[in-house]
Design a protein around this motif. Sequence first.
Motif, PDB file in Angstrom:
ATOM      1  N   ASP A 175     -11.442   0.261  -6.964  1.00  0.00           N
ATOM      2  CA  ASP A 175     -11.730   0.149  -5.531  1.00  0.00           C
ATOM      3  C   ASP A 175     -10.458   0.159  -4.689  1.00  0.00           C
ATOM      4  N   ARG A 176      -9.316  -0.053  -5.320  1.00  0.00           N
ATOM      5  CA  ARG A 176      -8.061  -0.044  -4.564  1.00  0.00           C
ATOM      6  C   ARG A 176      -7.584   1.376  -4.268  1.00  0.00           C
ATOM      7  N   PHE A 177      -8.208   2.344  -4.921  1.00  0.00           N
ATOM      8  CA  PHE A 177      -7.834   3.746  -4.734  1.00  0.00           C
ATOM      9  C   PHE A 177      -8.832   4.431  -3.805  1.00  0.00           C
ATOM     10  N   SER A 178      -8.309   5.226  -2.891  1.00  0.00           N
ATOM     11  CA  SER A 178      -9.184   6.046  -2.062  1.00  0.00           C
ATOM     12  C   SER A 178      -8.511   7.389  -1.811  1.00  0.00           C
ATOM     13  N   ALA A 179      -9.311   8.428  -1.824  1.00  0.00           N
ATOM     14  CA  ALA A 179      -8.800   9.770  -1.594  1.00  0.00           C
ATOM     15  C   ALA A 179      -9.631  10.435  -0.513  1.00  0.00           C
ATOM     16  N   GLU A 180      -8.954  11.276   0.251  1.00  0.00           N
ATOM     17  CA  GLU A 180      -9.629  12.007   1.325  1.00  0.00           C
ATOM     18  C   GLU A 180      -9.128  13.438   1.364  1.00  0.00           C
ATOM     19  N   ARG A 181      -9.979  14.294   1.901  1.00  0.00           N
ATOM     20  CA  ARG A 181      -9.570  15.666   2.179  1.00  0.00           C
ATOM     21  C   ARG A 181     -10.294  16.058   3.460  1.00  0.00           C
ATOM     22  N   PRO A 182      -9.834  15.518   4.574  1.00  0.00           N
ATOM     23  CA  PRO A 182     -10.611  15.523   5.824  1.00  0.00           C
ATOM     24  C   PRO A 182     -11.005  16.903   6.357  1.00  0.00           C
ATOM     25  N   LYS A 183     -10.180  17.881   6.210  1.00  0.00           N
ATOM     26  CA  LYS A 183     -10.501  19.192   6.779  1.00  0.00           C
ATOM     27  C   LYS A 183     -10.593  20.259   5.700  1.00  0.00           C
ATOM     28  N   GLY A 184     -10.708  19.794   4.468  1.00  0.00           N
ATOM     29  CA  GLY A 184     -10.805  20.762   3.377  1.00  0.00           C
ATOM     30  C   GLY A 184      -9.509  21.449   3.057  1.00  0.00           C
ATOM     31  N   SER A 185      -8.393  20.925   3.588  1.00  0.00           N
ATOM     32  CA  SER A 185      -7.096  21.532   3.259  1.00  0.00           C
ATOM     33  C   SER A 185      -6.278  20.515   2.472  1.00  0.00           C
ATOM     34  N   PHE A 186      -5.362  19.800   3.135  1.00  0.00           N
ATOM     35  CA  PHE A 186      -4.540  18.828   2.408  1.00  0.00           C
ATOM     36  C   PHE A 186      -5.388  17.616   2.020  1.00  0.00           C
ATOM     37  N   SER A 187      -4.867  16.842   1.070  1.00  0.00           N
ATOM     38  CA  SER A 187      -5.556  15.637   0.629  1.00  0.00           C
ATOM     39  C   SER A 187      -4.556  14.484   0.582  1.00  0.00           C
ATOM     40  N   THR A 188      -5.065  13.276   0.761  1.00  0.00           N
ATOM     41  CA  THR A 188      -4.252  12.076   0.595  1.00  0.00           C
ATOM     42  C   THR A 188      -4.891  11.174  -0.442  1.00  0.00           C
ATOM     43  N   LEU A 189      -4.030  10.491  -1.187  1.00  0.00           N
ATOM     44  CA  LEU A 189      -4.458   9.484  -2.153  1.00  0.00           C
ATOM     45  C   LEU A 189      -3.775   8.189  -1.766  1.00  0.00           C
TER      46      LEU A 189
ATOM     47  N   ASN B 176       0.852  -1.196   0.000  1.00  0.00           N
ATOM     48  CA  ASN B 176       0.000   0.000   0.000  1.00  0.00           C
ATOM     49  C   ASN B 176       0.885   1.242   0.000  1.00  0.00           C
ATOM     50  N   VAL B 177       0.425   2.277  -0.689  1.00  0.00           N
ATOM     51  CA  VAL B 177       1.160   3.541  -0.695  1.00  0.00           C
ATOM     52  C   VAL B 177       0.176   4.687  -0.470  1.00  0.00           C
ATOM     53  N   THR B 178       0.676   5.758   0.121  1.00  0.00           N
ATOM     54  CA  THR B 178      -0.141   6.949   0.352  1.00  0.00           C
ATOM     55  C   THR B 178       0.638   8.178  -0.061  1.00  0.00           C
ATOM     56  N   PHE B 179      -0.036   9.060  -0.812  1.00  0.00           N
ATOM     57  CA  PHE B 179       0.569  10.310  -1.254  1.00  0.00           C
ATOM     58  C   PHE B 179      -0.184  11.475  -0.612  1.00  0.00           C
ATOM     59  N   ARG B 180       0.545  12.562  -0.428  1.00  0.00           N
ATOM     60  CA  ARG B 180      -0.076  13.737   0.168  1.00  0.00           C
ATOM     61  C   ARG B 180       0.020  14.923  -0.771  1.00  0.00           C
ATOM     62  N   CYS B 181      -1.018  15.747  -0.763  1.00  0.00           N
ATOM     63  CA  CYS B 181      -1.043  16.981  -1.546  1.00  0.00           C
ATOM     64  C   CYS B 181      -1.451  18.135  -0.625  1.00  0.00           C
ATOM     65  N   ASP B 182      -0.657  19.179  -0.621  1.00  0.00           N
ATOM     66  CA  ASP B 182      -1.008  20.416   0.086  1.00  0.00           C
ATOM     67  C   ASP B 182      -1.328  21.484  -0.948  1.00  0.00           C
ATOM     68  N   PRO B 183      -2.579  21.886  -1.047  1.00  0.00           N
ATOM     69  CA  PRO B 183      -2.961  22.859  -2.075  1.00  0.00           C
ATOM     70  C   PRO B 183      -2.547  24.275  -1.679  1.00  0.00           C
ATOM     71  N   ILE B 184      -2.763  25.183  -2.587  1.00  0.00           N
ATOM     72  CA  ILE B 184      -2.558  26.595  -2.276  1.00  0.00           C
ATOM     73  C   ILE B 184      -3.581  26.999  -1.211  1.00  0.00           C
ATOM     74  N   SER B 185      -3.096  27.714  -0.219  1.00  0.00           N
ATOM     75  CA  SER B 185      -3.953  28.110   0.892  1.00  0.00           C
ATOM     76  C   SER B 185      -5.209  28.829   0.389  1.00  0.00           C
ATOM     77  N   GLU B 186      -6.327  28.485   0.952  1.00  0.00           N
ATOM     78  CA  GLU B 186      -7.637  29.073   0.642  1.00  0.00           C
ATOM     79  C   GLU B 186      -8.265  28.512  -0.633  1.00  0.00           C
TER      80      GLU B 186
END
Lengths: 116, 110
Positions: free
Chosen positions: A63-77, A18-28
């Motif tokens: 189905d092996r892929f899942s993405a989240e953006r729990p607080k509306g800021s960063f996201s994980t895939l 399993n692997v997890t990637f993180r994305c931090d978007p531009i603020s706001e």
Amino acid sequence: DTGVSQNPRHKITKRGQNVTFRCDPISEHNRLYWYRQTLGQGPEFLTYFQNEAQLEKSRLLSDRFSAERPKGSFSTLEIQRTEQGDSAMYLCASSLVGLADYNEQFFGPGTRLTVL
Amino acid sequence: GQQLNQSPQSMFIQEGEDVSMNCTSSSIFNTWLWYKQDPGEGPVLLIALYKAGELTSNGRLTAQFGITRKDSFLNISASIPSDVGIYFCAGMEYGNKLVFGAGTILRVKS
């Protein structure tokens, strides 16, 4: 640096891990997109979020892929049970959706995944 | 699904020459975009086109949105070495999702 950041930049894993990637978007920025790019092709849409809500998933997203953006800021895939066909560059983009005709998507540098 | 056909696949030109590349689609898009991607980086927006027939310039770049909204071209005048990269056309779908072409690889001989 106030652009979109992605971590890690490179990931090598063995098939089945399993692997997890993180994305931090531009603020706001309220929209966040994930794309996948294979060698010699343009990016392909995977999924996108409006704040913390996942609004659409492509049929490419098994189905092996899942993405989240729990607080509306960063996201994980997350990719579970990786396969060699998952090897690609995973790109994240963010935008501020408002009243304009087009809200520019700003892309991060990507995470290059290699599945052995 | 929707596909964008981009041509040529690659170009190798002399510095100072003008470049032209185009993109066609089987579907209509209301917004058409041109991006450039450098190695190891994400795409960067060059030009956005919103109206059929629109002709837009950005420095040495000129792009036009076809009247049928199914095609577009990008011209680069007086190419320089830093123009090297991969150029993508993209159409925008509902939700601002982007559909990309396969890209045109540009190489410049100095």
